[in-house]
Design an enzyme around this catalytic site. Sequence first.
Site, mmCIF file in Angstrom:
data_model
loop_
_atom_site.group_PDB
_atom_site.id
_atom_site.type_symbol
_atom_site.label_atom_id
_atom_site.label_comp_id
_atom_site.label_asym_id
_atom_site.label_seq_id
_atom_site.Cartn_x
_atom_site.Cartn_y
_atom_site.Cartn_z
ATOM 1 N N CYS A 41 -9.505 -7.291 1.914
ATOM 2 C CA CYS A 41 -9.639 -5.914 2.386
ATOM 3 C C CYS A 41 -11.074 -5.436 2.280
ATOM 4 O O CYS A 41 -11.427 -4.411 2.829
ATOM 5 C CB CYS A 41 -8.715 -5.007 1.596
ATOM 6 S SG CYS A 41 -7.060 -5.662 1.525
ATOM 7 N N HIS A 62 4.538 -10.041 2.181
ATOM 8 C CA HIS A 62 3.680 -11.065 2.813
ATOM 9 C C HIS A 62 2.857 -11.855 1.792
ATOM 10 O O HIS A 62 2.207 -12.827 2.150
ATOM 11 C CB HIS A 62 2.799 -10.462 3.910
ATOM 12 C CG HIS A 62 1.612 -9.674 3.474
ATOM 13 N ND1 HIS A 62 0.349 -10.215 3.398
ATOM 14 C CD2 HIS A 62 1.475 -8.380 3.112
ATOM 15 C CE1 HIS A 62 -0.505 -9.273 3.027
ATOM 16 N NE2 HIS A 62 0.149 -8.151 2.834
ATOM 17 N N THR A 73 0.836 -1.199 0.000
ATOM 18 C CA THR A 73 0.000 0.000 0.000
ATOM 19 C C THR A 73 0.875 1.255 0.000
ATOM 20 O O THR A 73 0.646 2.192 -0.777
ATOM 21 C CB THR A 73 -0.926 -0.005 1.239
ATOM 22 O OG1 THR A 73 -1.706 -1.207 1.219
ATOM 23 C CG2 THR A 73 -1.839 1.201 1.253
ATOM 24 N N THR A 97 13.974 4.507 10.297
ATOM 25 C CA THR A 97 14.992 3.470 10.487
ATOM 26 C C THR A 97 14.539 2.182 9.817
ATOM 27 O O THR A 97 13.390 1.774 9.966
ATOM 28 C CB THR A 97 15.251 3.256 11.997
ATOM 29 O OG1 THR A 97 15.648 4.506 12.555
ATOM 30 C CG2 THR A 97 16.332 2.217 12.225
ATOM 31 N N SER A 124 5.017 -6.547 -2.192
ATOM 32 C CA SER A 124 4.779 -6.698 -0.767
ATOM 33 C C SER A 124 5.261 -8.080 -0.354
ATOM 34 O O SER A 124 4.943 -9.080 -0.998
ATOM 35 C CB SER A 124 3.287 -6.560 -0.471
ATOM 36 O OG SER A 124 3.043 -6.840 0.894
#
Length: 386
Positions: A327, A203, A75, A239, A201
Amino acid sequence: MNAEHFHYFDHNATTPVAPEVVAAMLPLFSEWWGNPSSAYRFAHEISRRVDLAREQVATLLGAEPGEIVFTSCGTESNNTALHSALQTHPDRRHIVTTAVEHSANLKCCEALQRRGYEVTFLPVSAAGTLDLAGLERAIRPDTAIVSVMLANNETGVIFPVAEVAAICRRRGVLCHTDAVQAPGKMPLGVRALGVDFLSLSAHKLNAPKGIGLLYVRRKTRFQPYLVGGHQERGRRGGTENVPYIVGFGRAAELAMSRLEEENTRVRALRDRLENTVLATIPSAFRNGAAQPRLPNTTNLGFAGIESEAALMLLDQLGICASAGSACTTGSLEPSHVLAAMGIEAARARSSLRFSLGVENTTEDVDYLLQHLPVVIAKLRALSPTV
Ligand SMILES: *Cc1c(COP(=O)(O)O)cnc(C)c1O
């Protein structure tokens, strides 16, 4: 309840983290926990591992390591690409995308519309395919970017992104692709695609949730979305999520080595599932083109049922599937993808998505094929309409 009791057919929603990926990540929590930006040798050890992961994901994409910006998710990558194109071309206030993008792109475009940008949402055919002539006609002198997904998460239909990018190049417009569903399932090379931006992405790729990347083609003008420290060469503040970046790198390596398997074994499992369902369950139908399509995805409708009820009965049997995108699950709205394909609402609401992955077995598919016809017949017996 035990995780082994589940038969998981929802890999387009997320995937299990591969044991090899967990193993690669653990030392970054326990032993090598430093900040890669620090100046001492302990930190150099950490930044060296980030560099290696950057090389691994770059290799997956056929990119240079310097073209990779790690982000927090797919996203964020999509938002960053659109944001950067608009920021670097302030005189251009128009975006071209498709009506079937993931909400990670659609909702971002809708938010930009509310801020005064114009967006063209290209239609798709009844089979979920894209008309390139229509895409070219939609490009205007004030178009900042064209964003077209590579493979659809609901139907698996693959768009001709190389052709889209060629049109964009000819017309002097930036091109982004949301390729989140592609790695490990189809060959993926940024040079062959010719895009300026590409989102991934981790995952969806047997790595953890909460890590993604944006490929930014060398020399592409770029504005960061997250402004802060000098991390990612000033292209993304914050970071680095070192353990997850390292896991993503290892997952990229695995995806490449498993591409062959996903394209043969998983495709055979998917095809057996789909063909058996279509041949044996009355009034079953497939949504979306058979080809070109991801080898792991099938979207099947069963006239006369409600997918939400089917998912509940399947869930009781330990079968995990979905009705389109995770989603949007929970809303009773029919899928925006199936709606854009012109599939009428009742048929769309009777549709289920099954998406397979590397850990699925023949036994999983047999179990599903044993129970699905019973579930569909049970629901149809309750419903007077069929
Ligand atoms: C899952 C998915 C995303 C979102 O990725 P996150 O890392 O969950 O933000 C974007 N696009 C597609 C096509 C997806 O399948």
